[in-house]
Enzyme design. Structure first.
Site, mmCIF file in Angstrom:
data_model
loop_
_atom_site.group_PDB
_atom_site.id
_atom_site.type_symbol
_atom_site.label_atom_id
_atom_site.label_comp_id
_atom_site.label_asym_id
_atom_site.label_seq_id
_atom_site.Cartn_x
_atom_site.Cartn_y
_atom_site.Cartn_z
ATOM 1 N N GLU A 104 78.387 31.230 120.809
ATOM 2 C CA GLU A 104 77.598 31.330 122.041
ATOM 3 C C GLU A 104 76.286 32.079 121.795
ATOM 4 O OE1 GLU A 104 81.177 31.073 125.358
ATOM 5 O OE2 GLU A 104 80.377 33.042 124.880
ATOM 6 N N HIS A 114 80.944 8.138 140.211
ATOM 7 C CA HIS A 114 79.932 7.549 139.325
ATOM 8 C C HIS A 114 78.528 7.881 139.834
ATOM 9 C CE1 HIS A 114 78.669 4.871 136.197
ATOM 10 N NE2 HIS A 114 77.912 4.194 137.034
ATOM 11 N N VAL A 136 80.394 31.814 108.505
ATOM 12 C CA VAL A 136 81.731 31.365 108.934
ATOM 13 C C VAL A 136 82.740 31.768 107.864
ATOM 14 C CG1 VAL A 136 83.081 29.351 109.657
ATOM 15 C CG2 VAL A 136 80.580 29.321 109.930
ATOM 16 N N LYS A 167 76.002 36.703 129.258
ATOM 17 C CA LYS A 167 76.064 35.565 128.313
ATOM 18 C C LYS A 167 75.723 34.256 129.009
ATOM 19 C CE LYS A 167 79.290 33.129 128.239
ATOM 20 N NZ LYS A 167 80.582 33.386 127.639
HETATM 21 P P1 FAD Z 1 87.313 45.112 130.442
HETATM 22 O O1 FAD Z 1 86.576 44.190 131.329
HETATM 23 O O2 FAD Z 1 86.793 45.296 129.069
HETATM 24 O O3 FAD Z 1 87.385 46.508 131.210
HETATM 25 C C1 FAD Z 1 87.927 47.670 130.640
HETATM 26 C C2 FAD Z 1 87.168 48.872 131.157
HETATM 27 O O4 FAD Z 1 87.905 50.058 130.858
HETATM 28 C C3 FAD Z 1 85.814 49.051 130.488
HETATM 29 O O5 FAD Z 1 84.824 49.370 131.431
HETATM 30 C C4 FAD Z 1 86.032 50.229 129.539
HETATM 31 O O6 FAD Z 1 84.859 50.924 129.238
HETATM 32 C C5 FAD Z 1 87.014 51.044 130.345
HETATM 33 N N1 FAD Z 1 87.805 51.990 129.552
HETATM 34 C C6 FAD Z 1 88.288 51.830 128.312
HETATM 35 N N2 FAD Z 1 89.014 52.897 127.938
HETATM 36 C C7 FAD Z 1 88.992 53.748 128.992
HETATM 37 C C8 FAD Z 1 89.576 55.010 129.242
HETATM 38 N N3 FAD Z 1 90.355 55.618 128.329
HETATM 39 N N4 FAD Z 1 89.334 55.609 130.426
HETATM 40 C C9 FAD Z 1 88.557 55.011 131.366
HETATM 41 N N5 FAD Z 1 87.991 53.811 131.186
HETATM 42 C C10 FAD Z 1 88.222 53.176 130.016
HETATM 43 N N6 FAD Z 1 85.766 35.705 129.417
HETATM 44 C C11 FAD Z 1 85.712 34.591 130.181
HETATM 45 O O7 FAD Z 1 86.672 34.291 130.898
HETATM 46 N N7 FAD Z 1 84.600 33.791 130.198
HETATM 47 C C12 FAD Z 1 83.509 34.072 129.449
HETATM 48 O O8 FAD Z 1 82.532 33.323 129.483
HETATM 49 C C13 FAD Z 1 83.540 35.237 128.641
HETATM 50 N N8 FAD Z 1 82.471 35.559 127.899
HETATM 51 C C14 FAD Z 1 82.492 36.710 127.169
HETATM 52 C C15 FAD Z 1 81.374 37.011 126.401
HETATM 53 C C16 FAD Z 1 81.361 38.159 125.639
HETATM 54 C C17 FAD Z 1 80.131 38.490 124.833
HETATM 55 C C18 FAD Z 1 82.509 39.012 125.643
HETATM 56 C C19 FAD Z 1 82.498 40.281 124.831
HETATM 57 C C20 FAD Z 1 83.622 38.717 126.382
HETATM 58 C C21 FAD Z 1 83.639 37.552 127.143
HETATM 59 N N9 FAD Z 1 84.744 37.181 127.896
HETATM 60 C C22 FAD Z 1 84.716 36.042 128.654
HETATM 61 C C23 FAD Z 1 85.978 37.998 127.884
HETATM 62 C C24 FAD Z 1 86.069 38.909 129.131
HETATM 63 O O9 FAD Z 1 84.898 39.686 129.233
HETATM 64 C C25 FAD Z 1 87.289 39.811 129.007
HETATM 65 O O10 FAD Z 1 88.431 39.006 128.811
HETATM 66 C C26 FAD Z 1 87.516 40.649 130.255
HETATM 67 O O11 FAD Z 1 86.404 41.450 130.537
HETATM 68 C C27 FAD Z 1 88.749 41.543 130.061
HETATM 69 O O12 FAD Z 1 88.953 42.338 131.188
HETATM 70 P P2 FAD Z 1 89.769 43.708 131.071
HETATM 71 O O13 FAD Z 1 89.931 44.199 132.478
HETATM 72 O O14 FAD Z 1 90.963 43.534 130.247
HETATM 73 O O15 FAD Z 1 88.819 44.699 130.256
HETATM 74 P P1 NAP Z 2 87.146 35.469 118.006
HETATM 75 O O1 NAP Z 2 87.011 34.295 118.906
HETATM 76 O O2 NAP Z 2 88.483 35.947 117.629
HETATM 77 O O3 NAP Z 2 86.314 35.131 116.675
HETATM 78 C C1 NAP Z 2 86.142 36.064 115.658
HETATM 79 C C2 NAP Z 2 85.399 35.402 114.525
HETATM 80 O O4 NAP Z 2 85.062 36.384 113.539
HETATM 81 C C3 NAP Z 2 86.208 34.333 113.803
HETATM 82 O O5 NAP Z 2 85.360 33.282 113.424
HETATM 83 C C4 NAP Z 2 86.735 35.102 112.579
HETATM 84 O O6 NAP Z 2 86.980 34.274 111.485
HETATM 85 C C5 NAP Z 2 85.558 36.007 112.286
HETATM 86 N N1 NAP Z 2 85.953 37.208 111.558
HETATM 87 C C6 NAP Z 2 86.935 38.074 111.860
HETATM 88 N N2 NAP Z 2 86.959 39.088 110.981
HETATM 89 C C7 NAP Z 2 85.964 38.837 110.087
HETATM 90 C C8 NAP Z 2 85.486 39.523 108.949
HETATM 91 N N3 NAP Z 2 86.063 40.648 108.536
HETATM 92 N N4 NAP Z 2 84.445 38.993 108.285
HETATM 93 C C9 NAP Z 2 83.880 37.839 108.676
HETATM 94 N N5 NAP Z 2 84.284 37.151 109.745
HETATM 95 C C10 NAP Z 2 85.323 37.639 110.449
HETATM 96 O O7 NAP Z 2 86.410 36.744 118.579
HETATM 97 P P2 NAP Z 2 85.068 36.887 119.395
HETATM 98 O O8 NAP Z 2 84.188 35.703 119.206
HETATM 99 O O9 NAP Z 2 84.546 38.229 118.991
HETATM 100 O O10 NAP Z 2 85.567 36.920 120.888
HETATM 101 C C11 NAP Z 2 86.561 37.848 121.330
HETATM 102 C C12 NAP Z 2 87.284 37.301 122.534
HETATM 103 O O11 NAP Z 2 86.425 37.327 123.665
HETATM 104 C C13 NAP Z 2 87.713 35.843 122.395
HETATM 105 O O12 NAP Z 2 89.006 35.763 121.860
HETATM 106 C C14 NAP Z 2 87.647 35.308 123.787
HETATM 107 O O13 NAP Z 2 88.912 35.311 124.388
HETATM 108 C C15 NAP Z 2 86.721 36.246 124.524
HETATM 109 N N6 NAP Z 2 85.487 35.484 124.841
HETATM 110 C C16 NAP Z 2 85.562 34.427 125.694
HETATM 111 C C17 NAP Z 2 84.426 33.678 125.953
HETATM 112 C C18 NAP Z 2 84.482 32.499 126.886
HETATM 113 O O14 NAP Z 2 85.434 32.389 127.638
HETATM 114 N N7 NAP Z 2 83.496 31.632 126.877
HETATM 115 C C19 NAP Z 2 83.238 34.003 125.350
HETATM 116 C C20 NAP Z 2 83.191 35.077 124.488
HETATM 117 C C21 NAP Z 2 84.336 35.814 124.240
HETATM 118 P P3 NAP Z 2 88.457 33.690 111.164
HETATM 119 O O15 NAP Z 2 88.613 32.489 112.046
HETATM 120 O O16 NAP Z 2 88.416 33.401 109.730
HETATM 121 O O17 NAP Z 2 89.432 34.785 111.516
#
Ligand code: FAD
Ligand code: NAP
Length: 519
Positions: free
Chosen positions: A228, A492, A244, A89
């Site tokens: 994003e 600055h 939205v 991302k």
């Molecule tokens: P994960 O990183 O999801 O790891 C879990 C792992 O366990 C995965 O590889 C999964 O496949 C594996 N797994 C699941 N079930 C099993 C099983 N039964 N056996 C073996 N393996 C299994 N956070 C930020 O801080 N900054 C950001 O900019 C940001 N951007 C994001 C953008 C996107 C598009 C998304 C989706 C998330 C973003 N996040 C961001 C959130 C961040 O990625 C998560 O908070 C973080 O990865 C969580 O870590 P975790 O260890 O809990 O899980």
């Molecule tokens: P999110 O931040 O919880 O946003 C979900 C969005 O989907 C909200 O706008 C919600 O609307 C909408 N929504 C939910 N159910 C819906 C439905 N049935 N129909 C239409 N709209 C619906 O979730 P996310 O964007 O998927 O991100 C997941 C998590 O990843 C975040 O909470 C964040 O912690 C992490 N993340 C972090 C970063 C970062 O640190 N920069 C970047 C990406 C992701 P309502 O507000 O009405 O519920």
């Protein structure tokens, strides 16, 4: 007297001494199990926990398994952040920012032969992004091998509270017993039950490796991921529409959310407010016809898109774990684990990261909680994870970084009369020459009214917001006050210095627009 920060530093050094002692004590520990620790999930939290546990002398195995997305996308070791989250991302966000920088460059005297032909090559971008991701996968594997952590590429399921079965890709099974087990399985994108969504829509699991350019895209959801993705897609030259459901960035400071929305609208992102999809159909020409309902006017609208991207939140991956076999309870509504101090209702089973109920779904949160947990399990540490005042940044076209309370939450908690809001628009110096719009460059500090005006929240919309807020988050940990902020000498000309120049309160009603760059 020692400052709060000095005390924190001393405490950390003391904890390291205790860790060293614990390593020696722990080396003598003879276990009836194969491992001292099995971690299920090799993402941000699981890997951090496993590596810290090994450093403290524990024998550790990590299971990681990725089930393909509904579109068939798969990836390697390292979890969401590395493969389909923060890292790809941020790279795509950077690609979009560079597009704007090319425009700015011309105002700064750079000659570009034919500006009208400048465009992004999607396949070159995804290839570069995926090459980086694969290199991180490789380094992670090597790191586990070097640290003598056993990596099992299998889907983990509980047999009992001390036994995990890993189901491999070929269906074979491997049994691992452990004294302690950490659940760090994270989550996956949620697809609401809308006709056509699962069949035709993609999610953040697919976008970063999509083998054809996404084209005109409908993004469902206006949270972090929705904003994003729509932001970088528009920046890369694709038409983007966001549906939205309620408000943009629910839970965040809504004044700041409005600035981001306005900036994205100015960039040409189309917002459909109070709209939810009704159906997605595939037309004979391959286009996706999205029908959505405006819940305010109760009317229907349609448009054709090349891609529909769902960003409607994520569900916890606890279903596959066979948790009842170990007696671990989940929150019935969402399958998350409600674990006080990361310990589940079964005393030797813990959980960290996105799988936890009511915790921020952020990589550094998962990593820090995982490390601290390992120190408590194997290093005699008593330090608990502090989930308050975690800083975060939304990497929308104009970034938004914040730490602490939103204005609404501060009012809810302390009452409107007890708080003061300092706010200002500002002009980034580098925006002058290309005459970029500055109308959404805005920041505010929320404080208690009473001296020395403890800072409750800091909010910044503008360039490099994440870099800026990170340092101020450390200051907040040291009990930052408005008095300290006003006595901090700025650097600055930066945009971060704006926090040291804030002097207009909202309650004064004065114009928060700056007079000049250096006033
Ligand atoms: P994960 O990183 O999801 O790891 C879990 C792992 O366990 C995965 O590889 C999964 O496949 C594996 N797994 C699941 N079930 C099993 C099983 N039964 N056996 C073996 N393996 C299994 N956070 C930020 O801080 N900054 C950001 O900019 C940001 N951007 C994001 C953008 C996107 C598009 C998304 C989706 C998330 C973003 N996040 C961001 C959130 C961040 O990625 C998560 O908070 C973080 O990865 C969580 O870590 P975790 O260890 O809990 O899980
Ligand atoms: P999110 O931040 O919880 O946003 C979900 C969005 O989907 C909200 O706008 C919600 O609307 C909408 N929504 C939910 N159910 C819906 C439905 N049935 N129909 C239409 N709209 C619906 O979730 P996310 O964007 O998927 O991100 C997941 C998590 O990843 C975040 O909470 C964040 O912690 C992490 N993340 C972090 C970063 C970062 O640190 N920069 C970047 C990406 C992701 P309502 O507000 O009405 O519920």
């Amino acid at each position: 007297m020692l400052s709060a920060c000095a005390l924190l530093g001393a405490a950390a050094r003391g904890a390291m001494g205790a860790h060293a002692q614990a390593i020696r004590a722990f080396a003598n520990f003879a276990s009836q199990y194969d491992y001292d620790l099995v971690v299920i999930g090799g993402g941000s939290g699981g890997l951090a926990c496993a590596k810290e546990a090994v450093n403290l002398g524990a024998k550790v195995a990590v299971l990681d398994f990725v089930s393909p997305s509904p579109r068939g996308t798969r990836w390697g070791l390292g979890g969401t952040c590395v493969n389909v989250g923060c890292i790809p991302k941020k790279l795509m966000h950077q690609a979009a920012l560079l597009g704007e920088a090319i425009n700015d460059a011309q105002a700064y005297g750079w000659k570009i032969a034919s500006p009208e032909t400048i465009q992004n090559d999607w396949s070159a971008l995804t290839e570069a992004v995926q090459n980086h991701v694969k290199s991180v996968n490789w380094v992670t594997r090597v790191d586990l091998r070097d640290k003598k952590i056993e990596y099992v590429n299998g889907l983990g399921q509980f047999k009992d509270a001390n036994t995990v079965i890993a189901v491999m890709k070929n269906g074979s099974k491997k049994e691992l017993t452990a004294d302690k087990i950490v659940i760090a399985v994270g989550g996956r994108p949620h697809y609401p039950n809308v006709p056509g969504a699962l069949e035709y829509a993609i999610s953040s699991d697919d976008i970063f490796s999509l083998d054809t350019p996404p084209g005109k895209t409908c993004v469902v959801g206006a949270g972090y991921i929705g904003l994003e993705c729509a932001g970088f897609l528009k920046g890369l030259g694709f038409d983007a529409t966001i549906l939205v459901r309620s408000v943009v960035l629910r839970g965040f400071d809504q004044e700041m959310a409005e600035k981001i929305t306005n900036e994205m609208l100015d960039h040409g992102v189309n917002f459909q407010f109070k709209c939810i999809p009704k159906s997605i159909e595939k037309k004979a020409n391959g286009k996706l016809l999205v029908t959505w309902i405006n819940t305010e006017s109760d009317t229907e609208q349609q448009d054709e898109f090349d891609t529909v991207l769902y960003a409607t939140g994520r569900y916890a991956l606890t279903k596959d774990l066979n948790l009842p076999a170990a007696g671990v309870e989940v929150v019935p509504e969402n399958g998350k684990i409600d674990a006080i101090n990361e310990q589940t209702n079964v005393s030797n089973i813990y959980a960290v990261g996105d799988v936890l109920q009511g915790r921020p779904e952020l990589t550094p949160v998962a990593i820090h909680a995982g490390r601290l947990l390992a120190r408590r399990m194997f290093g005699n540490s008593k330090q608990q994870m502090d989930y308050d005042n975690v800083a975060t940044t939304v990497f929308s076209p104009i970034e938004y970084g914040c730490v602490g309370l939103s204005e609404d939450k501060a009012i809810q908690k302390y009452g409107a009369d007890a708080i003061e809001v300092y706010h200002s628009y500002y002009k980034p110096t580098e925006y002058f020459i290309p005459q970029r719009s500055i109308k959404n460059c805005f920041l505010k500090t929320i404080t208690l009214k009473e001296a020395p005006q403890k800072v409750l929240g800091l909010h910044f919309v503008g360039p490099h917001a994440g870099e800026i807020i990170q340092g101020f988050a450390a200051a907040m940990k040291c009990n930052l006050t408005m008095e300290i902020l006003m006595n901090t000498v700025g650097i600055h000309p930066t945009v971060a210095e704006e926090f040291t120049r804030l002097n207009i309160t909202k309650s004064s009603g004065k114009d928060p627009n700056p007079a000049s760059c250096c006033s």
